[in-house]
Write a protein that holds these residues in place. Structure first.
Motif, PDB file in Angstrom:
ATOM      1  N   LYS A 159       2.110 -10.989 -14.924  1.00 47.07           N
ATOM      2  CA  LYS A 159       1.683 -11.306 -13.550  1.00 47.07           C
ATOM      3  C   LYS A 159       1.792 -10.057 -12.652  1.00 47.07           C
ATOM      4  O   LYS A 159       0.847  -9.707 -11.939  1.00 47.07           O
ATOM      5  N   ASP A 160       2.940  -9.392 -12.719  1.00 49.15           N
ATOM      6  CA  ASP A 160       3.166  -8.231 -11.852  1.00 49.15           C
ATOM      7  C   ASP A 160       2.247  -7.066 -12.214  1.00 49.15           C
ATOM      8  O   ASP A 160       1.750  -6.371 -11.325  1.00 49.15           O
ATOM      9  N   GLN A 181      -1.225  -7.773 -10.832  1.00 46.22           N
ATOM     10  CA  GLN A 181      -1.289  -7.562  -9.380  1.00 46.22           C
ATOM     11  C   GLN A 181      -1.239  -6.072  -9.034  1.00 46.22           C
ATOM     12  O   GLN A 181      -1.887  -5.622  -8.092  1.00 46.22           O
ATOM     13  N   TYR A 182      -0.458  -5.331  -9.814  1.00 45.45           N
ATOM     14  CA  TYR A 182      -0.343  -3.889  -9.586  1.00 45.45           C
ATOM     15  C   TYR A 182      -1.691  -3.199  -9.834  1.00 45.45           C
ATOM     16  O   TYR A 182      -2.150  -2.394  -9.028  1.00 45.45           O
ATOM     17  N   ASP A 197      -4.624  -4.634  -9.802  1.00 47.20           N
ATOM     18  CA  ASP A 197      -5.577  -5.105  -8.775  1.00 47.20           C
ATOM     19  C   ASP A 197      -5.458  -4.263  -7.501  1.00 47.20           C
ATOM     20  O   ASP A 197      -6.462  -3.830  -6.933  1.00 47.20           O
ATOM     21  N   ALA A 198      -4.216  -4.054  -7.054  1.00 47.21           N
ATOM     22  CA  ALA A 198      -4.000  -3.278  -5.819  1.00 47.21           C
ATOM     23  C   ALA A 198      -4.447  -1.834  -6.007  1.00 47.21           C
ATOM     24  O   ALA A 198      -5.085  -1.243  -5.128  1.00 47.21           O
ATOM     25  N   GLN A 199      -4.121  -1.267  -7.160  1.00 52.47           N
ATOM     26  CA  GLN A 199      -4.534   0.114  -7.442  1.00 52.47           C
ATOM     27  C   GLN A 199      -6.065   0.204  -7.464  1.00 52.47           C
ATOM     28  O   GLN A 199      -6.649   1.163  -6.973  1.00 52.47           O
ATOM     29  N   ARG A 248       2.227   4.304 -15.841  1.00 47.34           N
ATOM     30  CA  ARG A 248       3.064   4.364 -14.632  1.00 47.34           C
ATOM     31  C   ARG A 248       3.846   3.071 -14.440  1.00 47.34           C
ATOM     32  O   ARG A 248       4.994   3.092 -14.025  1.00 47.34           O
ATOM     33  N   GLN A 265       9.930   2.307 -12.570  1.00 51.53           N
ATOM     34  CA  GLN A 265      10.832   1.226 -12.159  1.00 51.53           C
ATOM     35  C   GLN A 265      10.142  -0.129 -12.031  1.00 51.53           C
ATOM     36  O   GLN A 265      10.798  -1.153 -11.915  1.00 51.53           O
ATOM     37  N   LEU A 266       8.813  -0.109 -12.039  1.00 51.10           N
ATOM     38  CA  LEU A 266       8.097  -1.364 -11.775  1.00 51.10           C
ATOM     39  C   LEU A 266       8.369  -2.421 -12.838  1.00 51.10           C
ATOM     40  O   LEU A 266       8.531  -3.596 -12.530  1.00 51.10           O
ATOM     41  N   SER A 288      11.796  -3.844 -12.278  1.00 54.04           N
ATOM     42  CA  SER A 288      11.762  -4.747 -11.129  1.00 54.04           C
ATOM     43  C   SER A 288      11.171  -6.095 -11.549  1.00 54.04           C
ATOM     44  O   SER A 288      11.614  -7.165 -11.119  1.00 54.04           O
ATOM     45  N   SER A 345      12.935  -9.725 -11.456  1.00 52.28           N
ATOM     46  CA  SER A 345      12.393 -10.838 -10.677  1.00 52.28           C
ATOM     47  C   SER A 345      11.905 -11.994 -11.553  1.00 52.28           C
ATOM     48  O   SER A 345      11.497 -13.024 -11.038  1.00 52.28           O
ATOM     49  N   ASP A 369      -2.032  -1.595   0.694  1.00 46.36           N
ATOM     50  CA  ASP A 369      -2.497  -2.874   0.145  1.00 46.36           C
ATOM     51  C   ASP A 369      -1.289  -3.632  -0.394  1.00 46.36           C
ATOM     52  O   ASP A 369      -0.353  -3.019  -0.905  1.00 46.36           O
ATOM     53  N   ILE A 402       0.609  -5.612  -3.074  1.00 46.57           N
ATOM     54  CA  ILE A 402       0.507  -5.790  -4.525  1.00 46.57           C
ATOM     55  C   ILE A 402       0.737  -7.251  -4.863  1.00 46.57           C
ATOM     56  O   ILE A 402       0.067  -7.831  -5.696  1.00 46.57           O
ATOM     57  N   LEU A 460       1.760  -1.308  -1.573  1.00 49.99           N
ATOM     58  CA  LEU A 460       1.367   0.005  -2.084  1.00 49.99           C
ATOM     59  C   LEU A 460       0.835   0.854  -0.929  1.00 49.99           C
ATOM     60  O   LEU A 460      -0.096   0.449  -0.233  1.00 49.99           O
ATOM     61  N   GLU A 519       8.749   2.754  -6.416  1.00 48.14           N
ATOM     62  CA  GLU A 519       8.055   3.753  -7.233  1.00 48.14           C
ATOM     63  C   GLU A 519       7.350   4.792  -6.354  1.00 48.14           C
ATOM     64  O   GLU A 519       6.826   4.451  -5.296  1.00 48.14           O
TER      65      GLU A 519
END
Lengths: 262, 169
Positions: free
Chosen positions: A68-69, A72-73, A75-77, A200, A205-206, A209, A213, B66, B68, B84, B134
């Protein structure tokens, strides 16, 4: 030595004490009962890491959160850097979670460890075209993997005798039967960018994290506390306890605690 | 009483960051004055507005943000968001400065949250924890030619003041 094996070996000494008093000696339930208590707790803990339900719960809980994370990561990127990551989404849907062309999967490596792999899905939408006269629609199924690799693409006429396309507003008619080579489909900016984004997320750390969570620790604490709750027959005053029965009860308690869905 | 659904933790974070960027002199608000609008434009913009701002921000350092993700766990009073921030500048030193300021502001978790609380513009939000998750290396931007860029990802935990039923007050 594995700690669960060491625990089994250490607790096996309790079996003798649970078996009850020798005839002729004053009967005392205390030693047998305390031994049974300890034997039960040791059995639950030692069986934990080999329990299939626990292993499954451990892996899927963490993997689902990472999946899931990570989604979303990316998608945002992709919304922030569309030129770099447009290729891992369906056409004109960059950053849209429902249009992702990437997937994570879990690779079981035994015990409580697992690895995560990544894969590209096939594109299902037609390549957009500004030419309204164009009737045939082409689906570039391997869009994500080809653009990620930066592989050159050769386009040849399939059913028509020549290629006709628009370039900077002008219609280009290619000579009969000739092909067109696209050196970097998806653009230079897209090459290897998904791999970089993946690296990345999992190299920093993602991912940690994400594991935190996932709530696994909280879930684990609640479930193990339930499994360690000593069965009622051991709580009752008895002079003799069956080691085999206690081991079965430990198995059942673990399955009952960790077998349920989240 | 009507509930103000325009309140958003991200906006508060953005205002806080902009205030700090101005206070430390890393950004000069006069550089971002729009004659058309007759006011300054905060150069910390949501990614959705980037195409509109593209021309205005041409060559100027700016930050694009944005969300995340946003999630509530079992404790539904506390929301966890990851944001982000992508810093763009043509000068690598400026990016270092902005990134170091953000690290300085947001690495102290509860203490960072206290700082955001002290400057927030609404009393409906309470920040509990702000931390840097990060940062990425500075590299030439593949999106904006001529710019360098880096990412900073923050994790923010906050709650919103609620009524007796747990709804937003």
């Amino acid at each position: 030595m594995d700690s669960s094996v060491a625990l089994i070996q250490a607790s096996s000494g309790l079996e003798r004490l649970m078996a009850g008093s020798v005839p002729g000696v004053i009967k005392d339930s205390t030693v047998a009962q305390i031994s049974a208590f300890l034997y039960y707790e040791a059995s639950v803990l030692s069986k934990l890491t080999s329990n299939a339900e626990f292993k499954n719960l451990f892996k899927t809980t963490i993997f689902n959160q990472i999946e899931k994370d990570f989604g979303q990561y990316v998608d945002a990127q992709a919304r922030t850097k569309p030129r770099s990551l447009h290729h891992v989404y369906e056409w004109n849907k960059t950053g849209n979670p429902t249009a992702r062309l990437f997937d994570l999967y879990l690779i079981d490596t035994g015990g409580l460890s697992f690895r995560i792999g990544r894969d590209f899905k096939l594109s299902k939408s037609a390549v957009p075209s500004k030419n309204k006269k164009q009737k045939r629609r082409y689906v570039f199924a391997n869009k994500a993997s080809v653009m990620e690799e930066g592989m050159p693409l050769v386009i040849r006429p399939k059913s028509a005798e020549r290629l006709v396309f628009e370039l900077d507003g002008a219609t280009v008619f290619m000579p009969k039967g000739t092909s067109v080579t696209v050196k970097r489909p998806g653009g230079r900016a897209a090459t290897n960018q998904f791999a970089l984004t993946y690296g990345r997320f999992f190299g920093g750390q993602l991912v940690n994290s994400s594991i935190k969570s996932s709530g696994f620790q909280r879930l684990f604490n609640a479930k193990i506390a339930k499994a360690l709750d000593v069965p009622i027959n051991i709580k009752k005053v008895q002079y003799s306890f069956s080691a085999g029965k206690i081991r079965m009860q430990a198995d059942a308690a673990l399955s009952s605690s960790f077998g349920g869905s989240l | 009483m009507t509930v103000d659904y325009k309140i958003d933790a991200m906006f508060e974070l953005r205002k806080f960051l902009w205030t700090q960027l101005k206070l430390t002199g890393l950004f000069d608000q006069d550089d971002y004055y729009s004659d058309n609008l007759g006011s300054e434009i905060i150069p910390i913009i949501p990614v959705q507005q980037l195409p509109e701002m593209d021309q205005f921000l041409n060559g100027k350092k700016h930050i694009v943000y944005d969300k995340i993700g946003l999630s509530y766990e079992e404790n539904w009073l506390i929301c966890c968001e990851k944001v982000l921030f992508t810093i763009y500048s043509t000068d690598i030193t400026e990016i270092y400065e902005i990134r170091n300021l953000m690290t300085d502001l947001f690495r102290r978790m509860d203490e960072s949250a206290k700082d955001v609380n002290s400057l927030k513009t609404t009393n409906k939000l309470i920040f509990h924890n702000v931390m840097i998750v990060e940062t990425t290396p500075i590299e030439p931007s593949l999106e904006l030619q001529g710019f360098l860029s880096t990412d900073v990802i923050l994790e923010v935990k906050y709650s919103r003041v609620t009524d007796r039923l747990g709804r937003f007050a």
